[in-house]
Design an enzyme around this catalytic site. Structure first.
Site, PDB file in Angstrom:
ATOM      1  CB  THR A  10      -0.566   6.884  11.220  1.00  0.00           C
ATOM      2  OG1 THR A  10      -0.343   5.562  12.376  1.00  0.00           O
ATOM      3  CG2 THR A  10      -1.451   7.338  10.965  1.00  0.00           C
ATOM      4  N   GLY A  11       2.475   6.394   9.637  1.00  0.00           N
ATOM      5  CA  GLY A  11       3.892   6.411  10.165  1.00  0.00           C
ATOM      6  C   GLY A  11       4.442   5.704   8.630  1.00  0.00           C
ATOM      7  CB  ALA A  12       2.016   5.178   5.406  1.00  0.00           C
ATOM      8  CG  ASN A  13       7.593   8.152   5.879  1.00  0.00           C
ATOM      9  OD1 ASN A  13       7.142   8.409   7.269  1.00  0.00           O
ATOM     10  ND2 ASN A  13       9.192   8.380   5.893  1.00  0.00           N
ATOM     11  N   GLY A  15       9.636   1.871   7.609  1.00  0.00           N
ATOM     12  CA  GLY A  15       9.542   1.073   8.462  1.00  0.00           C
ATOM     13  C   GLY A  15       8.461  -0.012   8.096  1.00  0.00           C
ATOM     14  CE1 TYR A 165       7.304   2.880  21.180  1.00  0.00           C
ATOM     15  CE2 TYR A 165       8.230   0.534  22.080  1.00  0.00           C
ATOM     16  CZ  TYR A 165       7.466   1.023  21.540  1.00  0.00           C
ATOM     17  OH  TYR A 165       6.938   0.841  19.700  1.00  0.00           O
TER      18      TYR A 165
END
Length: 282
Positions: A10-13, A15, A165
Site C-alpha cells: 500500500t502507498g506504493a506510488n 516514498g 500520528y
C-alpha cells in the site's frame, strides 16, 4: 529470488512504498501496487516495470481512508490472484488539521490504523491459503511517545497532528502483536518496524516543514531496507510478533506490550470497521 511470490504494497506510488515495490520487483516477485491516485500510480507502475525489467507489476487504485474502497480492493485482489504471499501495510497520512473520512473517522486513524486492520483481515484467508506468508506493518519509533486513549480514537477532544500520528503508530504495534497471537500455527507471520526518518512528504508533514522534502532524512531505499528484509529474507522465516529496527528485533514501548489494551483495540476496530471476526476466521 521471489519468483512465483505475490506481494501487495500500500502507498506504493511514492516514498517507502515505491522503494519497497521496486525492491520486490527486482527480486522477481509479482507486485500489486496500491495507490490512491490513478495518474500517480500508473506513472510509478511504468517506472518500476522499466527499472526492474519485471512486467508483473499490477496497479490497484483505492482510497484507504474508505472502508468501502478497502472492501472493494480486497475483493478485486482475490478475483485476480489465487495467492498472496506478502502484505505490506505502509500507506499513511499526517494532515495538519483534523479532518474526517467519508465514514466519519478521523483521517489519520482511518488510514494509518484502520486501513491496516481491515485490509489485513479481509485478505487473511488468501494469505493463510498461500502460507507460508508474511504481513509487514510499517510503524515508527514515535510510538514510544504515545499513549492510546480508546475513549477518544477520533481525536474529538483535541487534535495535534504529531500526537495523533504517534498514537496511530502505537496502534500499528499493538495490532501486530495481537494479530501474531491469533495467527499462531497458521504459517502466516506478522512483524512491524521502524523505517527510520525517511526524507519524504510524510516526514515533512510530521516535522511541520514547508515543502515536500525535509533535510537530514535518510533515502527511501534505506527506509525500505528493513521492510524488504521482513517481507522476503529467509533469515526471518517463521519469526513473528516482533518489532524491528535496521534489520534487528528490538524492544518496543511498554504500552505496546499491554495485551489487554491490544485486545480492546482489536474489538473496537472490529466494531468500527463493521467486520465479523468469526466469519473472517481470526
Amino acid at each position: 529470488m521471489q519468483n512465483n511470490k505475490v506481494y501487495l504494497v500500500t502507498g506504493a506510488n511514492a516514498g517507502i512504498g515505491y522503494a519497497t515495490a521496486l525492491g520486490l520487483a527486482n527480486l522477481g516477485a509479482t507486485v500489486l501496487m496500491v495507490a490512491r491516485s490513478r495518474e500517480r500510480g500508473e506513472a510509478a507502475q511504468a517506472e518500476i516495470r522499466e527499472a526492474s525489467g519485471n512486467p508483473e507489476v499490477a496497479l490497484f487504485v483505492a482510497d484507504l481512508a474508505s472502508q468501502g474502497a478497502i472492501r472493494q480492493l480486497a475483493a478485486d485482489v482475490k478475483a485476480r490472484y489465487p495467492a498472496l504471499h506478502g502484505l505490506i501495510n505502509n500507506a499513511a497520512v499526517i494532515p495538519a488539521e483534523r479532518s474526517l473520512s467519508e465514514d466519519g473517522f478521523e483521517l489519520q486513524f482511518a488510514v494509518n490504523h484502520l486501513a491496516y486492520f481491515s485490509l489485513t483481515l479481509l485478505l487473511l484467508d488468501l494469505l493463510k491459503a498461500s502460507a507460508p506468508a508474511r504481513i509487514v506493518n510499517v510503524a515508527s519509533d514515535v510510538h514510544h511517545n504515545a499513549a492510546l486513549n480508546l475513549d477518544d480514537l477520533q481525536s474529538e477532544r483535541g487534535y495535534d497532528s504529531q500526537n495523533v500520528y504517534n498514537q496511530t503508530k502505537l496502534a500499528n504495534v499493538l495490532f501486530t502483536y495481537e494479530l501474531a497471537r491469533r495467527l499462531e500455527g497458521t504459517g502466516v507471520t506478522v512483524n512491524c518496524l521502524h523505517p527510520g526518518g525517511v526524507a519524504t512528504k510524510l516526514l515533512a508533514a510530521y516535522r511541520r516543514i514547508p515543502g515536500d522534502r525535509p533535510t537530514g532524512g535518510i533515502s527511501t531505499e534505506e527506509g525500505a531496507d528493513t521492510v524488504l528484509y521482513l517481507a522476503a529474507s529467509p533469515e526471518v522465516e517463521g519469526v513473528t510478533g516482533r518489532y524491528f529496527r535496521q534489520r534487528e528485533a528490538v524492544q518496543s514501548s511498554p504500552a505496546s506490550h499491554d495485551a489487554a489494551l491490544a485486545r480492546r483495540l482489536w474489538e473496537t476496530s472490529l466494531a468500527l470497521a463493521g467486520l465479523d471476526a468469526e466469519k473472517l476466521a481470526v
